[in-house]
Design an enzyme around this catalytic site. Structure first.
Site, mmCIF file in Angstrom:
data_model
loop_
_atom_site.group_PDB
_atom_site.id
_atom_site.type_symbol
_atom_site.label_atom_id
_atom_site.label_comp_id
_atom_site.label_asym_id
_atom_site.label_seq_id
_atom_site.Cartn_x
_atom_site.Cartn_y
_atom_site.Cartn_z
ATOM 1 N N CYS A 124 0.830 -1.212 0.000
ATOM 2 C CA CYS A 124 0.000 0.000 0.000
ATOM 3 C C CYS A 124 0.861 1.256 0.000
ATOM 4 O O CYS A 124 0.440 2.308 -0.490
ATOM 5 C CB CYS A 124 -0.975 0.028 1.180
ATOM 6 N N HIS B 218 -1.530 1.434 7.538
ATOM 7 C CA HIS B 218 -2.084 1.335 6.191
ATOM 8 C C HIS B 218 -2.090 2.708 5.540
ATOM 9 O O HIS B 218 -2.443 3.706 6.167
ATOM 10 C CB HIS B 218 -3.512 0.788 6.264
#
Lengths: 111, 553
Positions: B188, B483
């Site tokens: 990510c 994240h």
């Protein structure tokens, strides 16, 4: 006629001053002469920026100018507007630090 | 379009100042120079008699602001300055003793005059060793700037042809350039940066107008590895109109080849990835062996888009000598500004700050970045003038703004002493429109000397200082297991790019997010880019704005 002869002389501000400079004035003179005042001013500026005081005053000024209109505000107006709040909102730690510095200076100057 | 910044224009003098100048010209200013005192920090004050404290001639007060009459040199305080001008005809203009700034006693207001400011600042040059405060000249001609990369805009027209022939299978009515990227195993960090770069106007225009042609590149170099080629592939894929999530496997592999030390499935830092990617583009595309200190001349798209110039001034606090260095940069890393709390009073640095009460703003961080920093007693730097190590002051400013400004918030704190790292979750408020004028070198250097209306260095007025945000990379979670999600702004609507999922979101969501990397582009580029994306109709107003276009994973 006679009463005027006994009337005490009109007080003259200038003469009054020469008689007795206050303790505050003496300290101020000593601070300036030694250059300590300038150093203290620099320190104060630094601390007031760090703690956000300067930004808060800037915000107050901006709000005032916005309210009054850019062309209707003078420096004098701004100073009068922010002075009370400015004086009141100086953090205690800053006051304490400066007082301590002045005390130290006075002790060394008295020697 | 006039780019004149209002803060640089000369305010109209009041009639008293105009009158004064007509009658006395510059004589008063020149004589005043003998009464001026300067400090290494750049402050100037009026000091006629060194031993005496200045006092108001009418009330003998010595506190508050005092004004020094330019005609008769008498000093009055702010309460009595007006009286002085009334009793002495023609004595209207005075100088603030502490700040060396002009004041009109009749208007009771600060006034400005460039000749006065010039006289005050020249005094600095006379008093101090050369290169005081890093000012290179009193007034400089603005350097001719090559307009960077604006030719790229013309190329965009060509690329429109390519796009209109694109696959129209698209079910949704989202604008072009929005396509999910599959997470290939903790990637990510890579996906988030890529999503941002897809919408960087100079980069997007470059790749979509086929400026990096894969065929000719393959023919040219025997080296099969070329990151720009792989980037080109992704751009084509993302702008093709196909909305199914794309797997950037080949790009990942290619990037690994170039950065062996980062090749793993571990969580990486998005900022580090961004820097490494730009570096790899440069290595491949930039003029080989370009040792130019200023990347301005580098022709690679990475530098054309992102390269700016930072200025660092180190001032000796003893003598005022300033040494200036310029360093190119592709981004600016900012420390979080933790000091300001506007509504409930100031946070005291000595007491434990209540995290809820602190509001950090991006402008606050930029202020912190450009604030003069006292280098500690263990960091004494060598002063050329004093010929020994002295306590110094360091100040950063921006000499040249890039087209795309990447602002990196230092949220990951690594402490070598405690061998610990932690993440700072402090919320940061940021604007969508950003004016970088106060952080330019010309503004910063000018402010050192007080309230002057004068520019010193080459006026950067040619460069646009107004920026619009187009992408925000956010981080949530902890240092080791977090994240990354990117919010991109296309035609003034915001879209959340969370790996394979793209959804339209309200701007409030973006404002509330925990930003880590912020991408701003010069206003001119932003609006032009918005116009050009007119290939597909926009989603209808109201109603169906939350259409996800991917979700098969």
């Amino acid at each position: 006629m006679r009463p005027s002869v006994n009337r005490p002389p009109t007080p003259d501000a200038r003469l009054d001053r020469e008689k007795e400079p206050s303790v505050l004035e003496i300290i101020n003179i000593k601070l300036i002469e030694s250059g300590e005042k300038e150093r203290l001013m620099e320190l104060l500026r630094e601390r007031l920026i760090e703690c956000g005081w300067k930004d808060e005053m800037k915000a107050l000024c901006r709000a005032f100018v916005k309210k009054k209109g850019r062309n209707n505000v003078t420096v004098d107006d701004l100073v009068h507007v922010i002075m009370p709040k400015g004086r009141a909102s100086i953090p205690d730690s800053v006051k304490a630090e400066l007082l301590q510095r002045i005390r130290t200076f006075l002790v060394s100057a008295a020697v | 379009m006039s780019k004149q910044n209002p803060s640089y224009t000369n305010p109209k003098p009041c009639k008293h100042l105009a009158d004064y100048k007509l009658r006395h010209g510059l004589n008063g200013f020149k004589t005043l120079q003998n009464c001026l005192k300067t400090t290494p920090y750049g402050r100037t004050s009026v000091s006629k008699h060194k031993s005496e404290t200045p006092r108001c001639s009418l009330c003998f007060g010595y506190q508050g602001r005092l004004y020094f009459c330019l005609i008769c040199s008498s000093i009055t305080c702010s309460s009595h300055a007006n009286e002085h001008s009334q009793s002495h005809h023609g004595h209207e203009i005075a100088v603030d003793v502490e700040r060396a700034e002009l004041y009109c006693c009749v208007c009771r207001d600060q006034v400005y005059d460039p000749d006065f400011d010039r006289a005050v600042v020249s005094k600095h040059f006379m008093d101090m060793p050369s290169n005081v405060n890093g000012v290179e000249g009193v007034v400089e001609e603005s350097n001719k700037r090559r307009r960077l990369g604006l030719g790229l805009e013309l190329e965009w027209k060509r690329s429109k042809r390519l796009i209109s022939m694109a696959d129209r299978r698209a079910k949704s009515i989202f604008p072009l350039g929005l396509r999910g990227l599959n997470n290939l195993g903790n990637t990510c960090f890579m996906n988030s940066v890529l999503q941002a770069l897809f919408h960087a106007p100079p980069l997007r225009n470059y790749f979509l107008s086929d400026r990096h042609n894969r065929q000719s590149c393959r023919r040219r170099s025997s080296d099969r590895l070329c990151l720009p080629c792989d980037i080109d592939v992704i751009f084509s894929a993302v702008f093709s109109g196909d909305r199914t999530p794309y797997s950037p496997a080949r790009f990942l592999y290619s990037w690994w080849q170039h950065s062996e030390n980062l090749a793993s499935y571990e969580q990486q830092d998005a900022h580090e990835f961004f820097i490494s990617m730009l570096d790899q583009i440069h290595v491949k595309e930039g003029k080989s062996g370009n040792q130019d200190k200023d990347n301005r001349d580098c022709q690679c798209i990475a530098h054309k888009a992102f390269s700016g110039l930072l200025r660092s001034d180190v001032t000796c606090t003893t003598c005022g000598f300033t040494s200036t260095t310029y360093d190119p940069c592709v981004d600016i890393s900012l420390n979080l500004d933790m000091s300001f709390c506007p509504s409930t009073g100031m946070t005291n640095r000595t007491t434990k700050p209540n995290e809820n009460a602190i509001i950090s703003t991006l402008l606050g961080c930029l202020d912190l970045f450009t604030r003069p920093e006292k280098l500690g007693p263990d960091q004494k730097l060598y002063c050329q003038n004093c010929q020994e190590r002295r306590n110094s002051l360091k100040q950063m400013s921006i000499r040249r703004l890039p087209i795309v400004l990447c602002l990196h918030i230092k949220r990951f704190e690594h402490s070598t002493i405690r061998k610990m790292s932690r993440k700072i979750d402090q919320y940061l408020q940021f604007p969508f429109s950003l004016d970088m004028t106060p952080y330019l070198s010309s503004s910063i250097v000018r402010n050192r000397f007080g309230n002057r209306i004068f520019t010193f260095e080459g006026d950067e007025s040619e460069t646009c200082t107004e920026f619009e945000v187009f992408a925000v990379v956010t981080h949530s979670g902890m240092l080791e297991s977090g994240h990354y999600v990117t919010y991109v702004r296309v035609r003034n609507r915001w879209y959340k790019c969370d790996d394979a999922w793209i959804t339209e979101v309200d701007e409030g969501v973006v404002r509330a997010s925990q930003c880590y990397l912020m991408y701003y582009v010069q206003k001119g580029f932003y609006y032009k880019a918005s116009e050009d994306l007119s290939c597909l109709p926009m989603s209808p107003p109201g109603g169906e704005s939350y259409l996800p276009i991917a979700g098969c994973c």
